[in-house]
Structures are given as structure tokens and as C-alpha cells.
Design a protein around this motif. Structure first.
Motif, short mmCIF file in Angstrom:
data_model
loop_
_atom_site.label_atom_id
_atom_site.label_comp_id
_atom_site.label_asym_id
_atom_site.label_seq_id
_atom_site.Cartn_x
_atom_site.Cartn_y
_atom_site.Cartn_z
N GLY A 130 -45.32 -26.58 -37.29
CA GLY A 130 -44.61 -26.42 -38.55
C GLY A 130 -44.76 -25.03 -39.12
N ILE A 131 -45.98 -24.49 -39.06
CA ILE A 131 -46.23 -23.14 -39.58
C ILE A 131 -45.43 -22.11 -38.79
CG2 ILE A 131 -48.00 -21.34 -39.73
CD1 ILE A 131 -49.96 -23.61 -40.47
N ALA A 132 -45.34 -22.31 -37.48
CA ALA A 132 -44.56 -21.38 -36.65
C ALA A 132 -43.10 -21.38 -37.07
CB ALA A 132 -44.68 -21.78 -35.18
N LEU A 133 -42.53 -22.57 -37.33
CA LEU A 133 -41.13 -22.66 -37.75
C LEU A 133 -40.92 -22.03 -39.13
CD1 LEU A 133 -40.27 -26.32 -36.63
CD2 LEU A 133 -39.66 -24.18 -35.48
N VAL A 134 -41.88 -22.30 -40.05
CA VAL A 134 -41.78 -21.73 -41.39
C VAL A 134 -41.89 -20.22 -41.36
CG1 VAL A 134 -42.97 -21.53 -43.60
CG2 VAL A 134 -42.58 -23.77 -42.62
N SER A 135 -42.83 -19.70 -40.58
CA SER A 135 -43.07 -18.26 -40.55
C SER A 135 -41.91 -17.50 -39.92
CB SER A 135 -44.36 -17.97 -39.78
OG SER A 135 -45.47 -18.57 -40.42
N PHE A 136 -41.36 -18.03 -38.83
CA PHE A 136 -40.23 -17.35 -38.20
C PHE A 136 -38.96 -17.55 -39.02
CE2 PHE A 136 -42.70 -18.38 -34.14
CZ PHE A 136 -43.42 -17.21 -34.25
N ASN A 137 -38.81 -18.75 -39.61
CA ASN A 137 -37.71 -19.03 -40.54
C ASN A 137 -36.36 -18.61 -40.00
OD1 ASN A 137 -36.86 -20.17 -42.94
ND2 ASN A 137 -36.89 -18.23 -44.03
N GLY A 138 -36.12 -18.90 -38.74
CA GLY A 138 -34.81 -18.59 -38.16
C GLY A 138 -34.80 -17.36 -37.30
N ASN A 139 -35.90 -16.58 -37.27
CA ASN A 139 -35.96 -15.40 -36.43
C ASN A 139 -36.23 -15.82 -34.99
OD1 ASN A 139 -35.61 -13.67 -38.62
ND2 ASN A 139 -37.79 -13.71 -39.09
N ALA A 140 -35.41 -15.38 -34.09
CA ALA A 140 -35.54 -15.81 -32.69
C ALA A 140 -36.63 -15.06 -31.94
CB ALA A 140 -34.21 -15.64 -31.96
N SER A 141 -36.92 -13.84 -32.37
CA SER A 141 -37.87 -13.03 -31.61
C SER A 141 -39.26 -13.10 -32.23
CB SER A 141 -37.40 -11.56 -31.60
OG SER A 141 -37.32 -11.05 -32.91
N LEU A 142 -40.26 -12.96 -31.39
CA LEU A 142 -41.66 -12.94 -31.82
C LEU A 142 -42.24 -11.59 -31.45
CD1 LEU A 142 -44.30 -14.24 -32.79
CD2 LEU A 142 -44.65 -15.11 -30.47
N SER A 143 -42.67 -10.85 -32.47
CA SER A 143 -43.24 -9.53 -32.24
C SER A 143 -44.74 -9.68 -31.99
CB SER A 143 -43.01 -8.64 -33.47
OG SER A 143 -43.65 -7.40 -33.29
N ILE A 144 -45.19 -9.19 -30.86
CA ILE A 144 -46.60 -9.30 -30.51
C ILE A 144 -47.28 -7.94 -30.60
CG2 ILE A 144 -48.23 -9.91 -28.69
CD1 ILE A 144 -46.77 -12.30 -29.81
N ASN A 145 -48.36 -7.88 -31.35
CA ASN A 145 -49.15 -6.67 -31.44
C ASN A 145 -50.60 -7.08 -31.22
OD1 ASN A 145 -50.97 -4.66 -32.79
ND2 ASN A 145 -49.01 -3.60 -33.04
N PRO A 146 -51.19 -6.78 -30.06
CA PRO A 146 -52.53 -7.28 -29.75
C PRO A 146 -53.57 -6.94 -30.81
CG PRO A 146 -51.50 -6.29 -27.82
CD PRO A 146 -50.60 -5.98 -28.97
N LEU A 147 -53.57 -5.71 -31.33
CA LEU A 147 -54.57 -5.32 -32.32
C LEU A 147 -54.42 -6.12 -33.61
CD1 LEU A 147 -56.87 -3.56 -33.30
CD2 LEU A 147 -55.19 -1.79 -33.91
N GLY A 148 -53.19 -6.18 -34.13
CA GLY A 148 -52.96 -6.91 -35.37
C GLY A 148 -53.26 -8.39 -35.24
N ASP A 149 -52.82 -8.98 -34.11
CA ASP A 149 -53.05 -10.41 -33.91
C ASP A 149 -54.53 -10.73 -33.72
OD1 ASP A 149 -50.35 -10.74 -34.10
OD2 ASP A 149 -49.99 -10.75 -31.94
#
Length: 303
Positions: A130-149
Motif C-alpha cells: 500500500g505504501i508503495a502505491l501511495v508513494s508512487f501515486n501513479g508514477n510508473a518509474s522507480l528512481s534508485i539511488n543506492p546512497l540515498g536508499d
């Protein structure tokens, strides 16, 4: 029990708005500056509310307050602020929302409490979806940044340890506001060396940059919006929320209250809709429903 749930809900609602305030302040302040000014205001606010001194039964108890300040303020808030600088708010929201799982694991290890049930795991999985759906909120792409994550993950673990220390502080039976103020006092002590180092070497470490330019400081500290954001983060999100969150932990239980952190991304999306005009998509609404469902499932007691 009802009072504890209400207090936790108020904290979650206010904390859900902090992402907007922090994002705005990061345009003119470094993560370390935001952290220091925020909790300095929080400490002063709690001192005005309850100016009496906290007298400890045993001076060794200071270690608990110091560790709570280090884990729940300095490490948790600082790594979260830096994470927002390096990766997307969506990533940070998802990863930080894992905090209740770490709280349960750490409590089970150090407090010998049994929280990790099949229902807890199922509810956790549902809420994370649910959190993943809320956070992306319609955005299809997931930006990955190893340091930030990675920093966001460290932030979640730090909150788990903070919850452990708060649980032990609550067991001492001290006044909650005075206890919270002492936690902030130690947090500020830990931050002072960082602020000094930032003043000398901050140009090499953006996250610790401390501006010593009078013109820059005059401009940013004369901004009403900056003061509003700092006051909101310091007086409401820190002084008020940390105090009532600790009360909620004492009434409802640390692990059960921590599950409410799942709702923070939901609040962020809703607030952004009304304050910033951002649209809530079907994906975001579905995520909100799943998140709340996960909350209920995780709190079902196994027979």
C-alpha cells in the motif's frame, strides 16, 4: 487505550506534513542546519511549557536519554534529511515506513517481547504494498539511488532503537515532557561538534554545510516561509509530537504504536493534494486502503 491512539494519530498527521516543510527548507539550508535549528526550537518550546528540572533517581539513567537523543534525533533525522537530498521522497517514504518491523525485531531481541506473529508479517507485507502505491501515486518509474536508499534504511533502523530506549525511559515513570526535553538536550549536545565541523569543512560535505555568510543568513532568516517551516518542524513536529508519541507508546505499547508510521505517506499524499494541488490517482487511493488494512491485520493477535 483510546487516548493513546488519538495522540499517535496526531503525531502521524503532523509528521506526514514534515516532508513538504523539509523539502522547502533544503532549498536554502543544509540537512544539518535544519536538524539543529529544528531541535533547538523544540528544546526551548518544551522548556517554556515545563521549566522544572528533571531530577533523576540514578545518574546512570542519563545513558538512556543520551542514546535516545543519538538514535531518534541525530541519526534518525539526519540520515532521513540527507536521504531526501539524494533520492526521491517516494523511496524515503517506503523505506522509512519499515521502521515498525525493526521496532518489533529489536524489542523481541532486547525486551524479550513476542511481537512477530504470522498476522504481523502478513499485515506488514500488505501495508508495504500500500505504501508503495501511495508513494508512487501513479508514477510508473522507480528512481534508485543506492546512497540515498541506504541512508533511509539506516534511518529506519535508528528509529527501532529509539523506540527501545523510549520504552525503557517510560518505565522509569518520569514526567513525559521533561523526559523528552532531556532527550533533545543530549541530541543538541551531539550536534554541536557537528555544527562546528560543518562551519570549517562544510564546503566539502554538502550535508553538513553551515553558512557563515552574513548576507545569506540575513536573507534566509528574514523569510517568513522559512521561519514557518522551522517553527512547524521544531514546535509541532518535534516538541509536541515527540512528547505525545512517547505518551502513546506508554499507553498503547511501543510496537503497536510504531505501526502507525505506515500512515505517514498516506497523510503526505492527502496534504499535498489540498496544499499543493497534486492529484490523487486511483493507485494512490488504493494504496491508502491497503495501508490501513495492513495496520489492522498486523494488530490481530494469534491464538
Amino acid at each position: 487505550m483510546t487516548l493513546g491512539i488519538i495522540l499517535a494519530s496526531v503525531s502521524v498527521f503532523i509528521w506526514g506534513i514534515t516532508f513538504v516543510c523539509t523539502k522547502s527548507l533544503l532549498l536554502q539550508f543544509s540537512p544539518l542546519e535544519i536538524l539543529f535549528y529544528r531541535f533547538l526550537l523544540a528544546f526551548l518550546g518544551l522548556f517554556l511549557i515545563r521549566p522544572k528540572k528533571l531530577v533523576l533517581k540514578n545518574k546512570k539513567e542519563n545513558w538512556l536519554f543520551a542514546l535516545a537523543g543519538l538514535s531518534g534525533v541525530v541519526l534518525y533525522q539526519f540520515t532521513e534529511n540527507i536521504a531526501i537530498s539524494y533520492t526521491t521522497a517516494s523511496n524515503v517514504s517506503i523505506i522509512v515506513a519499515i521502521s515498525p518491523m525493526f521496532t518489533a525485531i529489536i524489542s523481541q531481541i532486547f525486551q524479550k517481547e513476542k511481537h512477530i506473529t504470522p498476522f504481523f508479517i502478513i499485515g506488514f507485507a500488505v501495508a508495504i504494498i500500500g505504501i508503495a502505491l501511495v508513494s508512487f501515486n501513479g508514477n510508473a518509474s522507480l528512481s534508485i539511488n543506492p546512497l540515498g536508499d541506504l541512508l533511509a534504511l539506516c534511518s529506519s533502523i535508528c528509529w527501532g532503537f529509539y523506540s527501545l530506549f523510549v520504552s525503557r525511559i517510560n518505565a522509569l515513570g518520569y514526567d513525559n515532557i521533561c523526559s523528552t526535553r532531556r532527550v533533545f538536550f543530549f541530541a543538541i549536545l551531539f550536534m554541536i561538534p557537528l555544527m562546528i565541523a560543518g562551519g570549517f569543512f562544510g564546503q566539502y560535505i554538502p550535508a553538513m554545510h553551515i553558512s557563515l555568510d552574513p548576507a545569506v543568513n540575513a536573507a534566509r532568516f528574514s523569510s517568513f516561509l522559512n521561519w514557518f517551516n522551522l517553527a512547524f518542524l521544531g514546535l509541532l513536529a518535534s516538541a509536541l509530537c515527540f512528547a505525545i508519541w512517547n505518551i502513546a507508546c506508554n499507553i498503547v505499547g511501543t510496537v503497536r504504536v510504531s505501526v502507525g508510521i505506515y500512515l505517514i505517506p498516506v497523510v503526505t499524499i492527502v496534504f499535498a493534494f489540498f496544499a499543493l494541488g497534486e492529484q490523487i490517482t486511483f493507485m494512490g487511493l488504493s494504496g491508502a486502503v491497503l495501508t490501513i488494512a495492513g495496520l489492522f491485520i498486523s494488530n490481530i493477535k494469534s491464538k
